[in-house]
Design a protein around this motif. Structure first.
Motif, short mmCIF file in Angstrom:
data_model
loop_
_atom_site.label_atom_id
_atom_site.label_comp_id
_atom_site.label_asym_id
_atom_site.label_seq_id
_atom_site.Cartn_x
_atom_site.Cartn_y
_atom_site.Cartn_z
N LYS A 174 26.60 29.12 39.53
CA LYS A 174 27.08 29.70 40.65
C LYS A 174 29.14 29.02 40.16
O LYS A 174 29.37 30.26 40.62
N GLU A 177 30.80 30.42 37.69
CA GLU A 177 30.84 32.61 37.94
C GLU A 177 31.47 32.72 38.36
O GLU A 177 32.40 33.32 38.31
N THR A 182 36.31 34.29 38.36
CA THR A 182 36.20 34.82 39.49
C THR A 182 37.37 34.17 40.29
O THR A 182 38.52 35.39 40.44
N ASP A 186 41.37 37.04 41.20
CA ASP A 186 41.23 37.74 41.99
C ASP A 186 41.56 37.06 43.83
O ASP A 186 42.25 37.37 44.64
N ASP A 187 42.99 36.10 43.38
CA ASP A 187 43.48 35.37 44.40
C ASP A 187 42.59 34.79 45.51
O ASP A 187 43.44 35.77 46.74
N SER A 188 42.09 34.47 45.22
CA SER A 188 40.49 33.69 45.98
C SER A 188 42.46 32.18 46.68
O SER A 188 42.47 31.35 46.31
N PRO A 189 41.62 32.84 48.05
CA PRO A 189 41.89 31.42 48.62
C PRO A 189 41.92 29.78 47.98
O PRO A 189 42.56 29.01 48.17
N GLN A 206 46.07 38.83 37.12
CA GLN A 206 45.80 38.91 38.27
C GLN A 206 45.96 40.78 38.19
O GLN A 206 44.63 41.19 39.26
N ARG A 207 46.79 40.67 37.75
CA ARG A 207 46.78 42.29 37.84
C ARG A 207 46.99 43.12 36.55
O ARG A 207 48.29 43.73 35.84
N ASN A 208 46.51 43.17 36.01
CA ASN A 208 46.24 43.25 34.37
C ASN A 208 44.79 43.62 34.65
O ASN A 208 43.78 42.52 33.37
N ARG A 212 41.31 41.34 32.73
CA ARG A 212 40.27 41.42 33.85
C ARG A 212 39.24 41.97 33.43
O ARG A 212 38.18 41.15 33.86
N ALA A 216 36.10 39.79 32.95
CA ALA A 216 34.27 40.01 33.52
C ALA A 216 33.53 40.03 32.02
O ALA A 216 32.02 40.06 32.40
N LYS A 219 32.79 37.05 32.37
CA LYS A 219 30.77 36.30 32.80
C LYS A 219 30.61 37.16 32.65
O LYS A 219 28.96 36.54 32.97
N LEU B 329 42.81 44.07 42.63
CA LEU B 329 43.54 44.05 42.96
C LEU B 329 44.68 44.48 42.71
O LEU B 329 45.47 45.03 43.42
N ASP B 330 44.40 45.45 41.66
CA ASP B 330 45.71 46.63 40.95
C ASP B 330 44.96 47.82 40.71
O ASP B 330 45.34 48.64 41.08
#
Lengths: 420, 420
Positions: A174, A177, A182, A186-189, A206-208, A212, A216, A219, B329-330
């Protein structure tokens, strides 16, 4: 003995209670004990007979808590069982590259094993610019033997399926993963963006949508493809080296997963070392080309050596009896399958390598090779190049036919003027 | 109660001992009991209250032996546990297409369930040329719900990994590994070659390195890709139908495997029914085009309906919270992954369908649709066309973009003059 965290003071009494450990020392009353772990996950004790440096071992004990809030005690303790079992399985397959386990206790969540006192962490050696002439040969042997002999290509189906079940490692999977597949995208904190890295470089991954989707797919493979028992965290910090020997340690992330995750992790970390070598060697007053040439040859030789050794093991096994495909009636079918298998595995390797690189740049955990470059402009350049390299390898993973394609990709990202 | 094989005579006493079964009948002293199993693997009893046809059930009990020499008692009995668990899992996900379990006993290796008294085996219905207008809708719903809800796309990682472990089915998977993926292609003595089939047609698949490599890739996926809980033997003999309802039975081969194995099995069997329909309809004095048109529309609607419903379930789940890829995000990334996922799954589906077709022509187990064609020339033509279709679908599985490609492949094998 029920679980209790050991200390330098209580350790000799514990050693005295275990015959397999007691007999390794001539006088338990006169030991040198040093605790060298970082204290968050594990205690690590170096134990040596005073004046007899050959009487020595390392003892690693899991602490019954993790930093992460919410992980319960039993799961935490299970971590050490997994590491011990993996050391035993890999050690049986590859004793020259996996340290010998002297003693393990599930109740105490500890393992005592051979101390690698004359070796350093490979990542530190690469940062220092040290050449290890035998490294690629050793790592490719380790990868070929551990991945082949735990797979369906070697094990009978029943033994393989039992091995898969026994290697379940849900909690640590996990973490992978989330942190590898992930959060970085995804711009995680939880991400840690390098201070100099342009926002555009981060958004580029992140915006492609194509990138992505490919992440996935990797993953999903990580979560579904039970091909072989993996190390599961095979970066250059999990390898101890000197000029003669190479040892693979810390397999606590071990589970049955896609072979390309181990091969890809090693390639990713060596490629990042290559990117870091240019500013590091230059700062040290050296021509970077020399060390980079060795490093790149090593990256290529790890994959190519792995491929050759894996295929040799496979052919040798087939020569002893019926192969995976059944009888090879035309004499070409087994080789045709091997070729298709290795093409697919190379694509997986490049895809996983790419994910491993990207998570090390924008995710929570860094590699010192790049993150430790003092000059911000140089560091940022290495980071941007790393992301571009990863993007290229991931999106073109099924079209790159050999390591020549990886060499070309490196030339590409280094010759281009990359602002993000 | 310790295991004992039931008989028509001993059955009422057993029913009396189980409250959940006893209460289904008004008078256990006046039952009609018929044993209708083939007696090799399972006993199958139809039990009905005399004069009260609504008080009825079917009771299936595993016999403690298999024909195959060497299978041990405990493994054999485990078969029924697997079937019961699969019926329960699939029944919870898709109660309208999986018969209700009234009672199960692991000790007695039996299951009592809803009797499908007004339904026939789908294969028999297709051989008879019956049109089932709701069939594609029902089968696509069954496939979408069982495959989506047992996968990593729906289940949390921990639940999914536990489900994989609980669904282990080593013994029956081995049968598939041998009979579907190995023996048909290596001229095994277990094969049953149709009397009229030219040797050249058999050697065309057994001595074709590219085809055998592709079969091996499918076998490897079958053994390593733990995507979803499969039925595992989803041919048209595992489906009971009438004009209104469709029920999927006999999931004793259930395990966690590649989704395409279930979708491919259903496509393969419908495609074989299509190939058989031409001589069968002609022999019945009908224009084959009519029934074949419905059958081909049904094949396409099974895949296309499955794809649409699977994607709808996936999107609905994502709308309720974070998706598999993390935050999108996108706004395009989740759909890009879905597109890549379905392309790959369609290729897997075609590859598994091809293996299923080939094993039914040259392997041990036949389908009555084709094997029962009385005219040898017509039967051989259907067999040769089936092998050519399988070869085409397997070798081009990654390039066939939609069911239009399958329609084109069918036209191709039927328009060509195929001697082998």
């Amino acid at each position: 003995m029920s679980y209790q965290a050991l200390s330098a003071a209580s350790l000799p009494a514990y050693l005295a209670s275990v015959p397999a450990l007691r007999e390794r020392f001539s006088d338990l009353g006169d030991l040198e004990v040093a605790e060298v772990g970082d204290g968050n996950l594990n205690l690590v004790f170096l134990v040596t007979q005073r004046g007899r440096p050959e009487q020595t071992l390392v003892l690693k004990q899991a602490l019954p808590y993790l930093r992460c809030v919410g992980e319960s005690w039993p799961l935490t303790r299970h971590r050490m069982d997994i590491e011990v079992r993996a050391l035993q399985v890999f050690g049986a397959l590859c004793p020259q590259h996996v340290p010998e386990v002297f003693h393990a206790s599930s109740e105490m969540s500890l393992v005592a094993m051979r101390r690698l006192g004359e070796h350093i962490v490979l990542r530190h050696g690469l940062i220092a610019g040290t050449v290890y002439p035998k490294l690629a040969d050793h790592l490719s042997t380790y990868l070929a033997r551990t991945l082949f002999f735990t797979s369906d290509l070697h094990l009978p189906p029943e033994a393989k399926k039992q091995a898969v079940a026994a290697a379940a490692n849900t909690e640590l999977c996990k973490i992978t993963e989330d942190l590898v597949f992930t959060h970085p995208y995804d711009d995680s904190p939880s991400n840690a963006y390098p201070p100099g890295l342009p926002r555009a470089a981060i958004e580029r991954i992140q915006r492609n949508a194509g990138l992505r989707a490919a992440v996935a797919e990797m993953k999903y493979l990580f979560m579904t493809a039970a091909e072989a028992r993996l190390h599961g965290d095979l970066h250059t910090g999990s390898v101890m080296v000197n000029g003669d020997e190479t040892w693979v340690i810390d397999p606590e992330f071990s589970f049955y997963g896609p072979m390309g995750f181990d091969t890809g992790a090693m390639l990713a970390n060596l490629l990042m070392a290559w990117l870091a070598a240019e500013p590091r060697q230059r700062a040290a007053g050296n021509d970077p080309a020399t060390y980079q040439a060795w490093l790149l040859d090593t990256v290529c030789a790890v994959w190519e050596g792995f491929e050759a050794k894996f295929l040799a093991l496979w052919r040798a096994q087939e020569a002893q009896g019926q192969g995976f495909i059944g009888k090879d009636l035309d004499g070409d079918s087994a080789e045709a399958f091997r070729a298709a298998f290795m093409r697919r595995l190379f694509a997986d390797t490049l895809g996983f390598a790419a994910c491993k690189i990207m998570r090390r740049i924008v995710g929570l955990a860094k590699v010192a090779d790049i993150a430790g470059i003092a000059d911000e402009a140089a560091r940022t350049q290495a980071e941007v190049r790393a992301l571009r390299l990863a993007e290229h390898l991931l999106l073109n993973r099924r079209d790159i036919a050999s390591m020549d394609g990886v060499r070309a990709a490196l030339r590409g990202v280094c010759s281009a003027s990359l602002s993000s």
